[in-house]
Design a protein around this motif. Structure first.
Motif, PDB file in Angstrom:
ATOM      1  N   SER A 230       0.842  -1.273  -0.017  1.00 37.37           N
ATOM      2  CA  SER A 230       0.021   0.086   0.086  1.00 37.37           C
ATOM      3  C   SER A 230       0.924   1.377   0.129  1.00 37.37           C
ATOM      4  O   SER A 230       0.245   2.388   0.630  1.00 37.37           O
ATOM      5  N   GLY A 231       2.012   1.205  -0.307  1.00 39.23           N
ATOM      6  CA  GLY A 231       2.693   2.448  -0.712  1.00 39.23           C
ATOM      7  C   GLY A 231       2.465   3.235  -1.871  1.00 39.23           C
ATOM      8  O   GLY A 231       1.794   2.779  -2.717  1.00 39.23           O
ATOM      9  N   TYR A 232       3.089   4.344  -2.084  1.00 35.43           N
ATOM     10  CA  TYR A 232       3.129   5.091  -3.333  1.00 35.43           C
ATOM     11  C   TYR A 232       4.327   5.171  -4.053  1.00 35.43           C
ATOM     12  O   TYR A 232       5.375   5.795  -3.437  1.00 35.43           O
ATOM     13  N   PHE A 233       4.340   4.646  -5.054  1.00 30.88           N
ATOM     14  CA  PHE A 233       5.390   4.565  -5.991  1.00 30.88           C
ATOM     15  C   PHE A 233       5.747   5.986  -6.433  1.00 30.88           C
ATOM     16  O   PHE A 233       5.325   6.360  -7.504  1.00 30.88           O
ATOM     17  N   ASN A 234       6.469   6.963  -5.802  1.00 30.75           N
ATOM     18  CA  ASN A 234       6.742   8.067  -6.446  1.00 30.75           C
ATOM     19  C   ASN A 234       7.379   8.577  -7.788  1.00 30.75           C
ATOM     20  O   ASN A 234       6.892   9.248  -8.402  1.00 30.75           O
ATOM     21  N   LYS A 235       8.514   8.085  -7.692  1.00 26.91           N
ATOM     22  CA  LYS A 235       9.492   7.986  -8.901  1.00 26.91           C
ATOM     23  C   LYS A 235      10.567   7.113  -8.815  1.00 26.91           C
ATOM     24  O   LYS A 235      10.875   6.362  -7.816  1.00 26.91           O
ATOM     25  N   ILE A 236      11.154   7.045 -10.119  1.00 21.14           N
ATOM     26  CA  ILE A 236      12.415   6.275 -10.143  1.00 21.14           C
ATOM     27  C   ILE A 236      13.335   7.672 -11.064  1.00 21.14           C
ATOM     28  O   ILE A 236      12.760   8.001 -11.951  1.00 21.14           O
ATOM     29  N   ASP A 237      14.448   7.645 -10.672  1.00 20.56           N
ATOM     30  CA  ASP A 237      15.318   8.644 -10.911  1.00 20.56           C
ATOM     31  C   ASP A 237      16.720   8.355 -11.270  1.00 20.56           C
ATOM     32  O   ASP A 237      17.359   7.530 -10.308  1.00 20.56           O
ATOM     33  N   PHE A 238      17.402   9.096 -12.273  1.00 22.66           N
ATOM     34  CA  PHE A 238      18.968   8.677 -12.381  1.00 22.66           C
ATOM     35  C   PHE A 238      19.442  10.168 -12.050  1.00 22.66           C
ATOM     36  O   PHE A 238      19.197  10.953 -12.922  1.00 22.66           O
ATOM     37  N   GLY A 239      20.394  10.316 -11.221  1.00 22.44           N
ATOM     38  CA  GLY A 239      20.849  11.695 -10.985  1.00 22.44           C
ATOM     39  C   GLY A 239      22.563  11.348 -10.368  1.00 22.44           C
ATOM     40  O   GLY A 239      23.123  10.425 -10.679  1.00 22.44           O
ATOM     41  N   ASP A 240      22.788  12.481  -9.553  1.00 23.14           N
ATOM     42  CA  ASP A 240      24.261  12.209  -9.115  1.00 23.14           C
ATOM     43  C   ASP A 240      24.513  11.210  -8.084  1.00 23.14           C
ATOM     44  O   ASP A 240      25.662  10.778  -7.762  1.00 23.14           O
ATOM     45  N   LYS A 241      23.314  10.567  -7.649  1.00 24.65           N
ATOM     46  CA  LYS A 241      23.572   9.314  -6.758  1.00 24.65           C
ATOM     47  C   LYS A 241      23.342   8.034  -7.411  1.00 24.65           C
ATOM     48  O   LYS A 241      23.108   7.123  -6.592  1.00 24.65           O
ATOM     49  N   GLY A 242      23.069   8.126  -8.552  1.00 23.91           N
ATOM     50  CA  GLY A 242      22.786   6.935  -9.563  1.00 23.91           C
ATOM     51  C   GLY A 242      21.368   6.534  -9.496  1.00 23.91           C
ATOM     52  O   GLY A 242      20.614   7.612  -9.615  1.00 23.91           O
ATOM     53  N   TRP A 243      20.984   5.481  -9.484  1.00 23.90           N
ATOM     54  CA  TRP A 243      19.501   5.033  -9.558  1.00 23.90           C
ATOM     55  C   TRP A 243      18.880   5.235  -8.229  1.00 23.90           C
ATOM     56  O   TRP A 243      19.295   4.433  -7.141  1.00 23.90           O
ATOM     57  N   VAL A 244      17.673   5.774  -8.174  1.00 22.94           N
ATOM     58  CA  VAL A 244      16.980   6.032  -6.783  1.00 22.94           C
ATOM     59  C   VAL A 244      15.478   5.996  -6.985  1.00 22.94           C
ATOM     60  O   VAL A 244      14.958   6.569  -8.024  1.00 22.94           O
ATOM     61  N   ILE A 245      14.867   5.212  -6.080  1.00 23.63           N
ATOM     62  CA  ILE A 245      13.356   5.085  -6.262  1.00 23.63           C
ATOM     63  C   ILE A 245      12.817   5.630  -4.811  1.00 23.63           C
ATOM     64  O   ILE A 245      13.466   5.468  -3.630  1.00 23.63           O
TER      65      ILE A 245
END
Length: 422
Positions: free
Chosen positions: A272-287
């Motif tokens: 029951s969580g909310y999958f807010n985003k998947i992003d690639f940036g200065d820290k690598g892959w982050v969900i």
């Protein structure tokens, strides 16, 4: 002009993703300039106004609109778009086919810097708040991808140029833009790069030639439903304060990203969580997975705990997870032309820092969460750490081991912390 069915909606999905989804294209790449901008100050205003309840959330929403609207309008009119928001920062892409020469992108970036410089101080009835802006600019091949599953649809952009532009932020000073060699080498500047491989631009009072890109007709309202739940699309307020658990999931860059994204979406849905985003940036892959926003969740600590352990187990240790709980501003960041539903505040920032400093295959929490999570986990090790942005105090964090993976409870629409009676 761009024509949309569903005009007036916030654009939560970039046009390039919508257009390709309609054409049943799920991956591609293009050469692009990558401009990242860090606007420090949102965390401070969020924490200061969190005690002002509904009125405080309205002021934050108004501040977000005042800062982001002119910038997003300018980015779009310049042939670019925002690819992602990340707390106090955002990344924008300017495809080379849209923007033209490197000289044009430097002029555009200078104009963006000048627009943001005007917003460095915001006055409210509860005090004045200062914002500090840094801008980094790079260039490279950007890949995009749409990931579909039975548990939702996500999109992401990937390029090493994201990391380079974020790296440039540390060289950017007030009112300047730091560029790397990928932009510099194709442009005739009258000064050289520093030994560290960057140079800074100081905005001049001139305007760049703008080229707003036309698009195909598509039903944006129907498309957006593919990517976001009804609870986000039908929100009656732009922002509010809510009690949440923020869970940052860092993915090993060598792992199979799409498979891990789909698995993370499945486990998020299960608990029951909310999958807010998947992003690639200065820290690598982050969900970023959020519990408690945009909807309330029964047994929230139990579910968040079980989500974290099952994610580590299912992804075979190719992740590291940091979690914190507390009050955060939950709402839309951006403007109608490009926005993202997300959470802001110290709670969120700390979860990111904890995850970043965790070991692979480890779940780490702020010790203050133990009183609510001790029934579902046990402490493996405890230590004091100092994190960027939290230098004044050492934070006690706990690496935790698996508790009882029991059946999750039903989701309910819990009370809104900062909403008046509807």
């Amino acid at each position: 002009m761009t024509i949309y069915k569903g005009k007036g909606l916030r654009r939560l999905v970039p046009e390039i993703i919508c257009r390709n989804y309609v054409e049943k294209k799920f991956e591609g790449e293009f050469e692009s300039f990558v401009l990242t901008c860090d606007i420090s100050g949102f965390t401070s205003i969020t924490e200061s106004l969190s005690e002002k309840s509904f009125e405080g959330s309205e002021i934050i929403t108004d501040t977000i609109n005042r800062i982001y609207k002119p910038v997003i309008d300018f980015i779009k009119a310049s042939g670019g778009f925002i690819s992602s928001f990340a707390g106090d920062s955002f990344a924008s892409l300017f495809p080379v086919s849209n923007i033209g020469s490197n000289k044009s992108i430097t002029e555009v970036s200078e104009n963006i810097s000048r627009l943001l410089f005007k917003m460095e101080e915001v006055k409210t009835k509860f005090g004045d708040f200062k914002f500090k802006v840094k801008i980094g600019l790079s260039k490279g091949i950007v890949s995009w991808r749409i990931v579909e599953s039975d548990f939702g649809t996500a999109f992401y952009f990937y390029s090493q140029a994201f990391k380079k532009s974020y790296d440039m932020l540390k060289y950017s000073s007030r009112g300047s833009v730091a560029i790397d060699d990928s932009v510099y080498t194709e442009t005739n500047f009258d000064k050289d790069l520093t030994d560290s491989g960057f140079m800074t631009l100081n905005p001049e009072n001139k305007k760049a030639d703008l080229k707003e890109v036309e698009s195909l007709f598509f039903d944006e309202e129907t498309l957006t439903k593919k990517f976001f739940p009804e609870s986000v699309l039908k929100m009656s307020v732009s922002g509010e304060f809510r009690g949440i658990i923020a869970s940052f999931v860092f993915l090993d860059e060598k792992s199979v990203v799409d498979r891990n994204i789909i698995k993370a979406m499945e486990i998020t849905s299960k608990y029951s969580g909310y999958f807010n985003k998947i992003d690639f940036g200065d820290k690598g892959w982050v969900i970023l997975v959020v519990f408690g926003a945009p909807y309330g969740v029964e047994n929230i600590y139990k579910k968040a705990c079980n989500f974290a352990f099952e994610t580590v187990l299912s992804l075979r240790g190719n992740v590291k997870i940091g979690m914190t709980s507390g009050t955060a501003y939950a709402g839309f960041l951006g403007s109608e032309k490009r926005a993202e539903y997300t959470v802001l505040g110290t709670t969120v920032n700390l979860a990111s820092r904890i995850a970043q400093n965790s070991e692979w295959g480890e779940v780490t929490i702020d010790k203050s969460m133990l009183k609510d999570m001790s029934r579902y986990c046990s402490v493996k090790k405890e230590k004091k750490q100092t994190f960027r942005g939290f230098e004044k105090n050492e934070i006690i964090v706990c690496s935790i081991t698996q508790g009882d993976l029991s059946q999750q409870a039903e989701v309910f629409e819990g009370p809104f912390i900062a909403r008046e009676e509807e």
